[in-house]
Design a protein around this motif. Structure first.
Motif, PDB file in Angstrom:
ATOM      1  N   GLY A   1     -50.373  28.993  -0.716  1.00 14.13           N
ATOM      2  CA  GLY A   1     -49.613  29.901   0.435  1.00 14.13           C
ATOM      3  C   GLY A   1     -48.120  29.692   0.654  1.00 14.13           C
ATOM      4  N   ILE A   2     -47.190  28.915  -0.309  1.00 15.97           N
ATOM      5  CA  ILE A   2     -46.055  28.464  -0.292  1.00 15.97           C
ATOM      6  C   ILE A   2     -45.224  29.071  -1.390  1.00 15.97           C
ATOM      7  CG2 ILE A   2     -46.708  26.618   1.202  1.00 15.97           C
ATOM      8  CD1 ILE A   2     -46.414  25.112  -1.118  1.00 15.97           C
ATOM      9  N   TYR A   3     -43.868  28.854  -1.329  1.00 21.87           N
ATOM     10  CA  TYR A   3     -43.044  29.124  -2.321  1.00 21.87           C
ATOM     11  C   TYR A   3     -42.642  27.794  -2.736  1.00 21.87           C
ATOM     12  CZ  TYR A   3     -42.574  33.881  -0.101  1.00 21.87           C
ATOM     13  OH  TYR A   3     -42.775  35.059   0.235  1.00 21.87           O
ATOM     14  N   ILE A   4     -42.562  27.819  -4.182  1.00 28.60           N
ATOM     15  CA  ILE A   4     -42.088  26.607  -4.923  1.00 28.60           C
ATOM     16  C   ILE A   4     -40.837  26.899  -5.611  1.00 28.60           C
ATOM     17  CG2 ILE A   4     -43.124  24.736  -6.472  1.00 28.60           C
ATOM     18  CD1 ILE A   4     -45.710  25.516  -5.305  1.00 28.60           C
ATOM     19  N   ARG A   5     -39.989  25.968  -5.658  1.00 22.26           N
ATOM     20  CA  ARG A   5     -38.746  26.033  -6.454  1.00 22.26           C
ATOM     21  C   ARG A   5     -39.051  25.646  -7.821  1.00 22.26           C
ATOM     22  NH1 ARG A   5     -33.441  27.889  -5.428  1.00 22.26           N
ATOM     23  NH2 ARG A   5     -32.096  27.281  -7.198  1.00 22.26           N
ATOM     24  N   TYR A   6     -38.557  26.402  -8.806  1.00 22.27           N
ATOM     25  CA  TYR A   6     -38.737  26.188 -10.287  1.00 22.27           C
ATOM     26  C   TYR A   6     -37.588  25.522 -10.898  1.00 22.27           C
ATOM     27  CZ  TYR A   6     -40.541  26.240 -14.997  1.00 22.27           C
ATOM     28  OH  TYR A   6     -40.670  26.049 -16.302  1.00 22.27           O
ATOM     29  N   TYR A   7     -37.304  24.156 -11.526  1.00 21.11           N
ATOM     30  CA  TYR A   7     -36.207  23.980 -12.179  1.00 21.11           C
ATOM     31  C   TYR A   7     -36.683  23.895 -13.714  1.00 21.11           C
ATOM     32  CZ  TYR A   7     -33.926  22.890  -7.668  1.00 21.11           C
ATOM     33  OH  TYR A   7     -33.658  22.969  -6.479  1.00 21.11           O
ATOM     34  N   PRO A   8     -36.404  24.611 -14.639  1.00 23.11           N
ATOM     35  CA  PRO A   8     -37.064  24.272 -15.988  1.00 23.11           C
ATOM     36  C   PRO A   8     -35.978  23.303 -16.529  1.00 23.11           C
ATOM     37  CG  PRO A   8     -35.567  26.390 -15.647  1.00 23.11           C
ATOM     38  CD  PRO A   8     -36.005  26.162 -14.309  1.00 23.11           C
ATOM     39  N   ARG A   9     -36.293  22.309 -17.170  1.00 23.63           N
ATOM     40  CA  ARG A   9     -35.561  21.408 -17.694  1.00 23.63           C
ATOM     41  C   ARG A   9     -35.627  21.711 -19.345  1.00 23.63           C
ATOM     42  NH1 ARG A   9     -36.399  15.577 -15.621  1.00 23.63           N
ATOM     43  NH2 ARG A   9     -35.133  15.161 -17.069  1.00 23.63           N
ATOM     44  N   GLY A  10     -36.384  22.228 -19.951  1.00 20.12           N
ATOM     45  CA  GLY A  10     -36.094  22.455 -21.564  1.00 20.12           C
ATOM     46  C   GLY A  10     -36.667  21.075 -21.924  1.00 20.12           C
ATOM     47  N   ASN A  11     -35.775  20.742 -22.947  1.00 17.58           N
ATOM     48  CA  ASN A  11     -35.947  19.703 -23.815  1.00 17.58           C
ATOM     49  C   ASN A  11     -35.839  18.407 -23.011  1.00 17.58           C
ATOM     50  OD1 ASN A  11     -36.267  17.862 -25.821  1.00 17.58           O
ATOM     51  ND2 ASN A  11     -34.916  19.012 -27.097  1.00 17.58           N
ATOM     52  N   THR A  12     -36.692  17.663 -23.013  1.00 17.72           N
ATOM     53  CA  THR A  12     -36.466  16.208 -22.188  1.00 17.72           C
ATOM     54  C   THR A  12     -35.316  15.392 -22.681  1.00 17.72           C
ATOM     55  OG1 THR A  12     -38.431  15.373 -22.884  1.00 17.72           O
ATOM     56  CG2 THR A  12     -38.675  16.549 -20.927  1.00 17.72           C
ATOM     57  N   SER A  13     -35.426  15.461 -24.128  1.00 18.37           N
ATOM     58  CA  SER A  13     -34.602  14.426 -24.769  1.00 18.37           C
ATOM     59  C   SER A  13     -33.143  14.889 -24.505  1.00 18.37           C
ATOM     60  CB  SER A  13     -34.896  14.105 -26.222  1.00 18.37           C
ATOM     61  OG  SER A  13     -34.753  15.463 -26.742  1.00 18.37           O
ATOM     62  N   LEU A  14     -32.883  16.159 -24.466  1.00 21.18           N
ATOM     63  CA  LEU A  14     -31.659  16.774 -24.027  1.00 21.18           C
ATOM     64  C   LEU A  14     -31.025  16.340 -22.861  1.00 21.18           C
ATOM     65  CD1 LEU A  14     -29.158  18.542 -25.393  1.00 21.18           C
ATOM     66  CD2 LEU A  14     -30.389  20.350 -24.233  1.00 21.18           C
ATOM     67  N   SER A  15     -32.184  16.440 -21.707  1.00 20.71           N
ATOM     68  CA  SER A  15     -31.675  16.383 -20.445  1.00 20.71           C
ATOM     69  C   SER A  15     -31.562  14.701 -19.996  1.00 20.71           C
ATOM     70  CB  SER A  15     -32.824  16.632 -19.340  1.00 20.71           C
ATOM     71  OG  SER A  15     -33.911  15.986 -19.431  1.00 20.71           O
ATOM     72  N   ARG A  16     -32.236  13.895 -21.187  1.00 22.41           N
ATOM     73  CA  ARG A  16     -32.035  12.474 -20.749  1.00 22.41           C
ATOM     74  C   ARG A  16     -30.758  12.024 -21.484  1.00 22.41           C
ATOM     75  NH1 ARG A  16     -36.018  10.422 -24.029  1.00 22.41           N
ATOM     76  NH2 ARG A  16     -37.312  10.868 -22.448  1.00 22.41           N
ATOM     77  N   TYR A  17     -30.150  12.927 -22.365  1.00 18.05           N
ATOM     78  CA  TYR A  17     -28.887  12.552 -22.995  1.00 18.05           C
ATOM     79  C   TYR A  17     -27.754  12.858 -21.807  1.00 18.05           C
ATOM     80  CZ  TYR A  17     -24.710  13.849 -25.805  1.00 18.05           C
ATOM     81  OH  TYR A  17     -23.182  13.664 -26.126  1.00 18.05           O
ATOM     82  N   PHE A  18     -27.817  14.239 -21.581  1.00 16.93           N
ATOM     83  CA  PHE A  18     -26.897  14.535 -20.494  1.00 16.93           C
ATOM     84  C   PHE A  18     -26.859  13.645 -19.412  1.00 16.93           C
ATOM     85  CE2 PHE A  18     -27.107  19.039 -22.193  1.00 16.93           C
ATOM     86  CZ  PHE A  18     -25.830  19.019 -22.939  1.00 16.93           C
ATOM     87  N   ARG A  19     -27.700  13.072 -18.911  1.00 13.72           N
ATOM     88  CA  ARG A  19     -27.977  12.115 -17.841  1.00 13.72           C
ATOM     89  C   ARG A  19     -27.380  10.870 -17.991  1.00 13.72           C
ATOM     90  NH1 ARG A  19     -33.211  12.550 -16.755  1.00 13.72           N
ATOM     91  NH2 ARG A  19     -33.618  10.901 -17.778  1.00 13.72           N
ATOM     92  N   LYS A  20     -27.423  10.436 -19.394  1.00 10.17           N
ATOM     93  CA  LYS A  20     -26.660   9.087 -19.728  1.00 10.17           C
ATOM     94  C   LYS A  20     -25.073   9.272 -19.820  1.00 10.17           C
ATOM     95  CE  LYS A  20     -30.437   6.980 -22.172  1.00 10.17           C
ATOM     96  NZ  LYS A  20     -30.945   6.500 -23.515  1.00 10.17           N
ATOM     97  N   GLN A  21     -24.773  10.672 -20.078  1.00 11.98           N
ATOM     98  CA  GLN A  21     -23.579  11.009 -20.296  1.00 11.98           C
ATOM     99  C   GLN A  21     -22.910  11.161 -19.161  1.00 11.98           C
ATOM    100  OE1 GLN A  21     -21.434  11.173 -23.254  1.00 11.98           O
ATOM    101  NE2 GLN A  21     -23.175  10.273 -24.286  1.00 11.98           N
ATOM    102  N   ALA A  22     -23.273  11.701 -18.019  1.00 14.44           N
ATOM    103  CA  ALA A  22     -23.033  11.547 -16.694  1.00 14.44           C
ATOM    104  C   ALA A  22     -22.861  10.325 -16.087  1.00 14.44           C
ATOM    105  CB  ALA A  22     -23.888  12.806 -15.785  1.00 14.44           C
ATOM    106  N   SER A  23     -23.837   9.543 -16.322  1.00 17.16           N
ATOM    107  CA  SER A  23     -23.729   8.201 -15.917  1.00 17.16           C
ATOM    108  C   SER A  23     -22.441   7.542 -16.403  1.00 17.16           C
ATOM    109  CB  SER A  23     -24.865   7.450 -15.995  1.00 17.16           C
ATOM    110  OG  SER A  23     -24.924   5.990 -15.585  1.00 17.16           O
ATOM    111  N   ARG A  24     -22.258   7.511 -17.595  1.00 15.10           N
ATOM    112  CA  ARG A  24     -21.406   6.835 -18.426  1.00 15.10           C
ATOM    113  C   ARG A  24     -19.867   7.202 -17.999  1.00 15.10           C
ATOM    114  NH1 ARG A  24     -20.742   6.813 -24.881  1.00 15.10           N
ATOM    115  NH2 ARG A  24     -18.929   5.093 -25.166  1.00 15.10           N
ATOM    116  N   LYS A  25     -19.652   8.664 -17.753  1.00 18.20           N
ATOM    117  CA  LYS A  25     -18.281   8.949 -17.266  1.00 18.20           C
ATOM    118  C   LYS A  25     -18.150   8.755 -15.886  1.00 18.20           C
ATOM    119  CE  LYS A  25     -17.898  12.792 -20.421  1.00 18.20           C
ATOM    120  NZ  LYS A  25     -17.104  13.937 -20.660  1.00 18.20           N
ATOM    121  N   VAL A  26     -19.180   8.461 -15.186  1.00 14.01           N
ATOM    122  CA  VAL A  26     -18.968   8.057 -13.799  1.00 14.01           C
ATOM    123  C   VAL A  26     -18.533   6.801 -13.749  1.00 14.01           C
ATOM    124  CG1 VAL A  26     -20.197   7.903 -11.717  1.00 14.01           C
ATOM    125  CG2 VAL A  26     -20.354  10.113 -12.649  1.00 14.01           C
ATOM    126  N   ARG A  27     -19.357   5.889 -14.606  1.00 15.98           N
ATOM    127  CA  ARG A  27     -19.003   4.404 -14.597  1.00 15.98           C
ATOM    128  C   ARG A  27     -17.696   4.184 -15.044  1.00 15.98           C
ATOM    129  NH1 ARG A  27     -21.889   2.184 -18.138  1.00 15.98           N
ATOM    130  NH2 ARG A  27     -23.333   3.967 -18.432  1.00 15.98           N
TER     131      ARG A  27
END
Length: 84
Positions: free
Chosen positions: A35-61
């Motif tokens: 009986g609740i609303y749930i937010r849905y974040y589709p992540r698609g390909n997990t290896s692609l999201s892992r790549y973008f997360r590593k790139q984000a961390s690298r640029k910030v550092r």
């Protein structure tokens, strides 16, 4: 979470649900069992999201021009924009 915060969160989720209820894989869905609303974040390909997360961390550092504090790392690299 307080009562007012949860009420506001549910109001916003309901608004997004009404806008996206006919689209598949986006927005919010209503779970009839709970009986609740749930937010849905589709992540698609997990290896692609892992790549973008590593790139984000690298640029910030490697950002030497600014002293990043708290949430200002989001100004350097927008992870969610690249993911979708």
């Amino acid at each position: 979470m307080g009562y007012k915060q949860s009420r506001e969160r549910n109001r916003r989720l309901k608004k997004v649900y009404m806008q996206t209820k006919n689209t598949y894989g986006r927005g919010v869905w209503y779970d009839e069992k709970k009986g609740i609303y749930i937010r849905y974040y589709p992540r698609g390909n997990t290896s692609l999201s892992r790549y973008f997360r590593k790139q984000a961390s690298r640029k910030v550092r490697r950002n030497k021009h600014e002293q990043l504090q708290h949430g200002s790392y989001r100004k350097v690299y927008d992870y969610w924009w690249n993911l979708f």
